[in-house]
Design an enzyme around this catalytic site. Sequence first.
Site, PDB file in Angstrom:
ATOM      1  CG  PHE A 138      -1.869   1.211   1.176  1.00  0.00           C
ATOM      2  CD1 PHE A 138      -3.035   1.168   0.403  1.00  0.00           C
ATOM      3  CD2 PHE A 138      -1.577   2.385   1.854  1.00  0.00           C
ATOM      4  CE1 PHE A 138      -3.879   2.271   0.322  1.00  0.00           C
ATOM      5  CE2 PHE A 138      -2.423   3.496   1.779  1.00  0.00           C
ATOM      6  CZ  PHE A 138      -3.573   3.437   1.011  1.00  0.00           C
ATOM      7  CG  ASP A 223       5.540   3.632   1.891  1.00  0.00           C
ATOM      8  OD1 ASP A 223       5.555   4.224   2.993  1.00  0.00           O
ATOM      9  OD2 ASP A 223       4.526   3.550   1.180  1.00  0.00           O
ATOM     10  CE  LYS A 252      -0.890   5.704   7.871  1.00  0.00           C
ATOM     11  NZ  LYS A 252      -0.516   5.210   6.544  1.00  0.00           N
TER      12      LYS A 252
HETATM   13  C1  LIG Z   1      -0.791   5.403   5.151  1.00  0.00           C
HETATM   14  C2  LIG Z   1       0.195   4.971   4.165  1.00  0.00           C
HETATM   15  C3  LIG Z   1       0.380   5.640   2.950  1.00  0.00           C
HETATM   16  C4  LIG Z   1      -0.505   6.774   2.506  1.00  0.00           C
HETATM   17  O1  LIG Z   1      -0.447   7.893   3.341  1.00  0.00           O
HETATM   18  P1  LIG Z   1      -1.529   9.078   3.164  1.00  0.00           P
HETATM   19  O2  LIG Z   1      -1.059  10.119   4.135  1.00  0.00           O
HETATM   20  O3  LIG Z   1      -2.851   8.512   3.497  1.00  0.00           O
HETATM   21  O4  LIG Z   1      -1.435   9.529   1.760  1.00  0.00           O
HETATM   22  C5  LIG Z   1       1.384   5.207   2.100  1.00  0.00           C
HETATM   23  N1  LIG Z   1       2.180   4.181   2.438  1.00  0.00           N
HETATM   24  C6  LIG Z   1       2.040   3.521   3.593  1.00  0.00           C
HETATM   25  C7  LIG Z   1       2.964   2.394   3.913  1.00  0.00           C
HETATM   26  C8  LIG Z   1       1.036   3.883   4.493  1.00  0.00           C
HETATM   27  O5  LIG Z   1       0.877   3.194   5.621  1.00  0.00           O
END
Ligand SMILES: *Cc1c(COP(=O)(O)O)cnc(C)c1O
Length: 399
Positions: A138, A223, A252
């Site tokens: 994701f 990520d 986050k």
């Molecule tokens: C939450 C998340 C995203 C997306 O972040 P947003 O602030 O909602 O755009 C991307 N990568 C990972 C691994 C995430 O947990």
Amino acid sequence: METKKIIEGTNKYIANTYKRFPVAFVKGRGMTLYSIDGKEYTDFLAGVAVNILGHCHPKVVIAIQKQAQRLIHTSNHYHNEHAVKLSRLLCDHSFADKVFFANSGAEANEAAIKIARKYSTKHYGEKKYEIITALNSFHGRTMGALSATGQEKFHQGFQPMLPGFKYVAFNNIDALKAATNESTAAVMLEPIQGEGGVKVASKEYFQFVRNHCTENNILLILDEIQTGLGRTGRFFAYEHYDIEPDILTIAKALGSGIPISAMLTRDKIAESFDQGSHGATFGGGHLACAAAIASIETLLEDGILLSECRRLGAYFKSALLEIQKKYPNIVVEVRGEGLLLGMELVRECSQVAMACFERGMLINCTANNVLRFCPPLIVTEEDIDKLCAILTEIIGRLS
Ligand SMILES: *Cc1c(COP(=O)(O)O)cnc(C)c1O
């Protein structure tokens, strides 16, 4: 306003993109959220791994208050001491030399994708643009980040995706080898797949990926939007694997809830962005940076929160394993690192999250059948005991 009116308002005025629990909060302190109708909830979701220091940590609140009074926004057409201080803090505690600030996780990933393409095509020719990502990953909801996301269900209805992405099985060395060719510019992975159900990979896998990337002039993008900034018991999750990425994204937990994200990289790669290449109006603004500096400084103070995260994570995990031992017919697996833990059930788990909610505990169900726990790092053994007692009861009833 009463809860019922608020729910009606949500349904009437807000785009229907989220399934919400039937509650509206008005106040938060530490591990506790207070609803408008006076109920208390213990928060094991922490705004989806955002509130690492708990709700309204005094150091963050004071930093925001002070900064809001002095200066909120000026744009990136001027220098900004808070952005300098924050980027230095991030570089001092990571592999990186340079930082690009944005506002959300997806946006940080867009920057990562763009710089990887720019660097690779500039150094190795225009055919080297492909990015390999993992199935079940994701990376966010914008078109670039969505194209990087290796889950068909998120693509549904939004096709065509951007060209230049290829998905391989996570934690599978042969799959990565087979997918690599001369057009591979980058490999983009989460150290632990968060939304995908707290899926972990081996240290051998990540060490292979690192070597494979280096040998083939491929950039490694991590990520760490969910795993970064202490969540797994290290400042960055890549530290568990004894590797370093070339590009890293965080979001986050960075601003404790004030929107801010960042793409971190080395000088050699950062050079491929020049003036006008990329931007973000709000990126690295005074207020968001002040919130992030207070968050990171508090997190790193004496290293106590990081070691507590490792200790409490181990405590929490063994309590969850006890539940698995008791109900092996319901609990398939317990996994994760530090305070990013998942419990896979044999069945869809939103009912379990709802039953916890009714008992005043906030958790979330992800990837259909995985309970995800990502509490603030200030969680206590008592909080964990309380949640696990309630979970034992609820899962016992399913058994
Ligand atoms: C939450 C998340 C995203 C997306 O972040 P947003 O602030 O909602 O755009 C991307 N990568 C990972 C691994 C995430 O947990």
